[in-house]
Scaffold this motif. Structure first.
Motif, PDB file in Angstrom:
ATOM      1  N   LYS A 192      35.573  91.287  71.868  1.00 54.55           N
ATOM      2  CA  LYS A 192      35.470  92.793  71.702  1.00 54.55           C
ATOM      3  C   LYS A 192      34.044  93.348  71.924  1.00 54.55           C
ATOM      4  O   LYS A 192      33.658  94.191  72.882  1.00 54.55           O
ATOM      5  N   GLN A 193      33.047  92.528  71.693  1.00 56.43           N
ATOM      6  CA  GLN A 193      31.583  92.763  71.657  1.00 56.43           C
ATOM      7  C   GLN A 193      30.746  92.059  72.826  1.00 56.43           C
ATOM      8  O   GLN A 193      29.781  92.390  73.312  1.00 56.43           O
ATOM      9  N   HIS A 194      31.847  91.403  73.783  1.00 57.06           N
ATOM     10  CA  HIS A 194      31.345  90.600  74.746  1.00 57.06           C
ATOM     11  C   HIS A 194      30.605  91.331  76.042  1.00 57.06           C
ATOM     12  O   HIS A 194      31.179  92.423  76.304  1.00 57.06           O
ATOM     13  N   PRO A 195      29.380  91.090  76.579  1.00 51.48           N
ATOM     14  CA  PRO A 195      28.787  92.143  77.563  1.00 51.48           C
ATOM     15  C   PRO A 195      29.747  92.174  78.797  1.00 51.48           C
ATOM     16  O   PRO A 195      29.420  92.978  79.419  1.00 51.48           O
ATOM     17  N   THR A 196      30.065  90.932  79.102  1.00 50.69           N
ATOM     18  CA  THR A 196      31.084  90.703  80.347  1.00 50.69           C
ATOM     19  C   THR A 196      32.441  91.074  80.156  1.00 50.69           C
ATOM     20  O   THR A 196      33.061  91.536  81.147  1.00 50.69           O
ATOM     21  N   HIS A 197      32.939  90.436  79.067  1.00 50.82           N
ATOM     22  CA  HIS A 197      34.476  90.280  78.910  1.00 50.82           C
ATOM     23  C   HIS A 197      34.951  91.326  77.998  1.00 50.82           C
ATOM     24  O   HIS A 197      36.275  91.518  77.694  1.00 50.82           O
ATOM     25  N   GLY A 198      34.185  92.326  77.632  1.00 52.30           N
ATOM     26  CA  GLY A 198      34.482  93.218  76.514  1.00 52.30           C
ATOM     27  C   GLY A 198      35.580  94.092  76.952  1.00 52.30           C
ATOM     28  O   GLY A 198      36.539  94.751  76.140  1.00 52.30           O
ATOM     29  N   SER A 199      35.703  94.243  78.249  1.00 51.40           N
ATOM     30  CA  SER A 199      36.573  95.524  78.780  1.00 51.40           C
ATOM     31  C   SER A 199      38.207  94.714  78.662  1.00 51.40           C
ATOM     32  O   SER A 199      38.957  95.668  78.731  1.00 51.40           O
ATOM     33  N   LYS A 200      38.374  93.597  78.285  1.00 52.72           N
ATOM     34  CA  LYS A 200      39.628  92.788  78.333  1.00 52.72           C
ATOM     35  C   LYS A 200      40.070  92.942  76.925  1.00 52.72           C
ATOM     36  O   LYS A 200      41.198  92.663  76.712  1.00 52.72           O
ATOM     37  N   TYR A 201      39.352  93.465  75.949  1.00 50.80           N
ATOM     38  CA  TYR A 201      39.708  93.561  74.521  1.00 50.80           C
ATOM     39  C   TYR A 201      40.899  94.506  74.387  1.00 50.80           C
ATOM     40  O   TYR A 201      42.038  94.006  73.553  1.00 50.80           O
ATOM     41  N   LYS A 202      40.690  95.816  74.934  1.00 50.93           N
ATOM     42  CA  LYS A 202      41.873  96.759  74.560  1.00 50.93           C
ATOM     43  C   LYS A 202      43.151  96.474  74.953  1.00 50.93           C
ATOM     44  O   LYS A 202      44.096  96.570  74.205  1.00 50.93           O
ATOM     45  N   ALA A 203      43.309  95.738  76.144  1.00 54.51           N
ATOM     46  CA  ALA A 203      44.577  95.225  76.708  1.00 54.51           C
ATOM     47  C   ALA A 203      45.178  94.125  75.797  1.00 54.51           C
ATOM     48  O   ALA A 203      46.441  94.064  75.397  1.00 54.51           O
ATOM     49  N   PHE A 204      44.072  93.418  75.245  1.00 54.93           N
ATOM     50  CA  PHE A 204      44.553  92.249  74.009  1.00 54.93           C
ATOM     51  C   PHE A 204      45.015  92.825  72.930  1.00 54.93           C
ATOM     52  O   PHE A 204      46.077  92.456  72.439  1.00 54.93           O
ATOM     53  N   PHE A 205      44.340  93.566  72.606  1.00 51.72           N
ATOM     54  CA  PHE A 205      44.617  94.320  71.249  1.00 51.72           C
ATOM     55  C   PHE A 205      46.022  95.038  71.096  1.00 51.72           C
ATOM     56  O   PHE A 205      46.583  95.009  70.493  1.00 51.72           O
TER      57      PHE A 205
END
Length: 220
Positions: A26-39
């Motif tokens: 969720k907080q990752h500067p590079t991969h944080g955008s992947k969190y919403k789909a995961f959630f």
């Protein structure tokens, strides 16, 4: 040969791995955008688990799969780096008394094993410098060229699978189970703890604590 079997979450590591992994994504500067789909993917199965429609084992396995899927664009090397970012944070919460037990069993000449449902790559990163003869974790499948293998489902190491993997790893070896040790914190660790003559409950959840007290097991 004597063995010493160690669980990770709640035992060697004082906290729970998956919550930390969720926060990291969720907080990752590079991969944080992947969190919403995961959630969005994990929410229905988590609600089903809370409503007692989905068994806990299925919820955990699906969660581990969905998390890996969220990182499917990463190569094997990139994923190793991603997990290594958590190394120093997690090492602060290692149970030092249990770490010393690992080292003592090594000095005593035992075959020391780490057996966990956590991702194998993460286990290797966090335990760097703590010697285990065998590490059994949940592998993320990759193709020969190091790309995420979306066609192969993750085989989550939990419940009876832990015992199966231990036996498979030790196949052909003569084990002195009576004088071996096992460490766990959860009631689900019971099958592994019952393998040995010296089970140790580490900060046990209530159900395991009751069993440990009745059977007069060591409690840390």
């Amino acid at each position: 040969m004597k063995v010493a079997l160690f669980d990770f979450d709640g035992t060697l590591y004082a906290k729970e791995t998956f919550q930390l992994l969720m926060d990291h994504l969720k907080q990752h500067p590079t991969h944080g955008s992947k969190y919403k789909a995961f959630f969005r993917g994990i929410l229905p199965i988590y609600i089903g688990y809370k409503m007692k429609i989905v068994p806990e084992a299925k919820m955990r396995e699906r969660s581990v799969q969905l998390y890996a899927n969220a990182l499917s664009t990463l190569s094997k090397m990139e994923l190793e780096h991603y997990f290594a970012e958590l190394k120093e944070i997690m090492r602060q919460d290692l149970n030092e008394e249990v770490v010393e037990r690992v080292r003592q069993h090594h000095r005593d000449g035992m075959h020391v094993m780490l057996v966990s449902g956590a991702y194998t790559t993460l286990l290797h990163a966090v335990t760097d410098g703590i010697v285990f003869d065998t590490v059994i974790g949940t592998d993320i499948p990759f193709t020969e060229d190091g790309a995420f293998d979306s066609k192969t489902s993750i085989y989550h190491i939990q419940g009876k699978r832990k015992t199966e993997m231990i036996m498979e790893s030790l196949q052909g070896k003569q084990i002195d189970w009576k004088h071996s040790f096992a460490y766990g914190d959860s009631y689900s660790d019971l099958p592994v703890l019952e393998l040995v003559g010296n089970p140790v409950a580490v900060r046990p959840e209530e159900r395991l604590r009751r069993v440990a007290e009745v059977r007069k097991w060591t409690i840390i």
